[in-house]
Design a protein around this motif. Sequence first.
Motif, PDB file in Angstrom:
ATOM      1  N   ALA A   1      -8.680 -46.002  -3.954  1.00 52.20           N
ATOM      2  CA  ALA A   1      -7.227 -45.952  -4.159  1.00 52.20           C
ATOM      3  C   ALA A   1      -6.648 -44.675  -3.560  1.00 52.20           C
ATOM      4  N   GLY A   2      -5.385 -44.735  -3.170  1.00 54.66           N
ATOM      5  CA  GLY A   2      -4.702 -43.551  -2.653  1.00 54.66           C
ATOM      6  C   GLY A   2      -4.061 -42.724  -3.727  1.00 54.66           C
ATOM      7  N   VAL A   3      -3.817 -43.348  -4.894  1.00 58.56           N
ATOM      8  CA  VAL A   3      -3.236 -42.657  -6.029  1.00 58.56           C
ATOM      9  C   VAL A   3      -3.723 -43.360  -7.288  1.00 58.56           C
ATOM     10  N   VAL A   4      -3.918 -42.587  -8.369  1.00 58.57           N
ATOM     11  CA  VAL A   4      -4.363 -43.150  -9.640  1.00 58.57           C
ATOM     12  C   VAL A   4      -3.296 -42.867 -10.687  1.00 58.57           C
ATOM     13  N   MET A   5      -2.953 -43.897 -11.468  1.00 51.62           N
ATOM     14  CA  MET A   5      -1.952 -43.765 -12.517  1.00 51.62           C
ATOM     15  C   MET A   5      -2.552 -44.288 -13.808  1.00 51.62           C
ATOM     16  N   SER A   6      -2.124 -43.703 -14.938  1.00 53.11           N
ATOM     17  CA  SER A   6      -2.625 -44.185 -16.223  1.00 53.11           C
ATOM     18  C   SER A   6      -1.500 -44.224 -17.245  1.00 53.11           C
ATOM     19  N   CYS A   7      -1.605 -45.228 -18.127  1.00 55.54           N
ATOM     20  CA  CYS A   7      -0.678 -45.330 -19.252  1.00 55.54           C
ATOM     21  C   CYS A   7      -1.474 -45.864 -20.436  1.00 55.54           C
ATOM     22  N   LEU A   8      -2.393 -45.023 -20.919  1.00 57.03           N
ATOM     23  CA  LEU A   8      -3.290 -45.419 -21.993  1.00 57.03           C
ATOM     24  C   LEU A   8      -2.653 -45.187 -23.362  1.00 57.03           C
TER      25      LEU A   8
END
Length: 228
Positions: free
Chosen positions: A57-64
């Motif tokens: 991936a080029g960017v990692v996002m999280s909403c845990l």
Amino acid sequence: MKVCFLGLGSMGSGVCRNLLNKGYALQVWNRSPEKAAKVAGWGAEAFATPQEAARGAGVVMSCLSSVAALKAVAGGEDGVFSCMGEGMAFYDMGTWDIESVLALEAEAERHGVRYVYMPMGKGPEAAEAGESPLFFGGSKDVYERDKAFLSDIGEVFYLGDVKAACAFKLITNLIGLSNNVILTEGVFLAKRMGLSEEAFLNGAKSTGAWSYQMRNSGHKVFAEAFLP
């Protein structure tokens, strides 16, 4: 650009649907596989582990759902930070305490990852529509580099470092939730006094009582439609 998204609750899945609608390739993971399967049905690629979802991936996002879950997923020698390339951005979109945010930033830096604390405002409908306010806390150069991408998710506000963004989110939550308490008391009093929902909410638009909370939740409070 491939985007990795970790955590597919109501807000996270809304962001994912918006990104897919805008043509992004999406790699996702969620602790409960059924939510990942749902987003995969929209066109994302679901993975069994967060590390697998982050690779390539080029960017990692999280909403845990909890900071403990995020620390377990991201940190350590086998965590997501260790799977990311030098200088990549990790966007944390949860709502945490300042101490945890600073600890996550330090752990990311240990792996050469650019940690950004970027909580969202409003709700799932705004996330799915690409209209979420995004409160960016982190390096200004990362903000300048990624703001075109972030504008596909919502309206970005640069607030300073991660501590500033975290403080902003907690303060505005305090004010917003306090307004909700007062709204609920007011609506219940209006009902006891025989005011209809239509009369009360329409009339309130012309008064100092009108607010985002009243517009968004007033009808739900009148209906006593309270979620657990």
